[in-house]
Design a protein around this motif. Structure first.
Motif, PDB file in Angstrom:
ATOM      1  N   TYR A  93     -11.839   5.706 -14.917  1.00  7.99           N
ATOM      2  CA  TYR A  93     -11.948   4.641 -13.903  1.00  7.99           C
ATOM      3  C   TYR A  93     -12.809   3.490 -14.425  1.00  7.99           C
ATOM      4  CZ  TYR A  93     -13.477   2.370  -9.523  1.00  7.99           C
ATOM      5  OH  TYR A  93     -13.779   1.447  -8.532  1.00  7.99           O
TER       6      TYR A  93
ATOM      7  N   VAL B 200     -19.766  -0.117  -1.899  1.00  5.98           N
ATOM      8  CA  VAL B 200     -19.319  -0.632  -0.605  1.00  5.98           C
ATOM      9  C   VAL B 200     -18.988   0.545   0.319  1.00  5.98           C
ATOM     10  CG1 VAL B 200     -17.644  -2.101   0.565  1.00  5.98           C
ATOM     11  CG2 VAL B 200     -18.385  -2.672  -1.764  1.00  5.98           C
TER      12      VAL B 200
ATOM     13  N   ASP C 189       0.854  -1.191   0.000  1.00  8.48           N
ATOM     14  CA  ASP C 189       0.000   0.000   0.000  1.00  8.48           C
ATOM     15  C   ASP C 189       0.888   1.238   0.000  1.00  8.48           C
ATOM     16  OD1 ASP C 189      -3.292   0.191   0.973  1.00  8.48           O
ATOM     17  OD2 ASP C 189      -2.115   2.035   0.741  1.00  8.48           O
TER      18      ASP C 189
END
Ligand SMILES: NC(=O)c1ccc[n+]([C@@H]2O[C@H](COP(=O)([O-])OP(=O)(O)OC[C@H]3O[C@@H](n4cnc5c(N)ncnc54)[C@H](O)[C@@H]3O)[C@@H](O)[C@H]2O)c1
Length: 256
Positions: A163, A196, A44
């Protein structure tokens, strides 16, 4: 961790590599695989939340997750991060391509540089992390790759064309990788989540009305939480899905 997630015995002690595993859905996956007893390494770019997660899980996991800080848009850094995971845990038998950046952008304003930068995080690392992991995975006898796409590209959403194009590209890439790596014993599938409720979504885009409208369209009438992605991902990573490859599993509460 949700109590509805079962144990997959073949994931115990298995080397698992997760991209973007420090926050959001990725953090739920890091925790989910750690709870299976897997040897988790996660890459990350964000140091603070990732270190906090790794520290929290170190005390309660069979194997303390290994956090590797790297920017996946930098292909050399990506390769080194994969090599670091491999030297710590052995070759990954499971790769979860989860990292992404869902910035909103306006078609009439984007530049070529913006487009390239967007795909440098949302599409390219899926291919190059698979490329970096594949030789070790093949030598170890095979494995599973799970790529995170999104239902957003199927919904004609206008607010993020680069995206959604990348997310559609991930489906094509998933099928291409499945075809190329299947003979080597590697299965490649994708998960397409609905909306989500990660911290980032809640901070930037979730409104009461927006969420209510989404739930209205879902068959299952509650918000989708990061933990809801764990079971589908464990399933596709484990031998429970031994003959499933080149597929997209939609996990959206029944909206599509
Ligand atoms: N949250 C949703 O509603 C939703 C819906 C559909 C699909 N998805 C997909 O699920 C996956 C996870 O989404 P999320 O909502 O948890 O995202 P998020 O933005 O909350 O987390 C993404 C993680 O990736 C990391 N990351 C970003 N850029 C990076 C870089 N250059 N190098 C290394 N790490 C980087 C971030 O630091 C973060 O930890 C993504 O592939 C996303 O497209 C999410």
């Amino acid at each position: 961790m949700s109590e509805h997630v079962p144990t997959f015995p073949d994931l115990k002690d298995k080397a698992v590599l997760i991209t973007g595993g420090g926050s959001g859905i990725g953090a739920a996956l890091t925790e989910g695989f750690a709870a299976q007893g897997s040897k988790v390494a996660f890459i990350d770019v964000a140091g603070a939340p990732s270190r906090e997660l790794a520290d929290r899980l170190a005390g309660i996991s069979r194997h303390a997750p290994l956090f590797i800080q790297a920017d996946l848009t930098d292909l050399e850094a990506l390769k080194q991060a994969v090599a670091q995971a491999e030297s710590a845990h052995g070759p990954a038998r499971v790769l979860i391509n989860n990292a992404a950046l869902d910035d909103r952008h306006e078609l009439l304003e984007i530049t070529g540089d913006y487009w390239d930068a967007n795909h440098a995080i949302n599409l390219r690392p899926v291919a190059f992390t698979a490329q970096a992991v594949a030789p070790g995975m093949i030598a170890a006898g095979g494995g599973a790759i799970v790529n995170f796409t999104s239902t957003s590209y199927m919904l004609n959403i206008g607010a993020m064309p680069a995206y959604t194009a990348a997310k559609a590209g991930i489906v094509g890439l998933t099928k291409g990788l499945a075809g190329r790596l299947g003979p080597d014993g590697i299965r490649v599938n994708a998960i397409a989540p609905g909306w989500v409720m990660t911290e980032r979504q809640k901070k930037l885009w979730v409104t009461e009305e927006g969420l209510a409208a989404m739930i209205e369209r879902q068959c299952l009438k509650r918000p989708i939480e990061p933990d809801d992605m764990v079971g589908p991902c464990l399933f596709l990573a484990s031998n429970a899905s031994a003959m499933i490859t080149a597929q997209v599993l939609i996990a959206d509460g029944g909206m599509m």
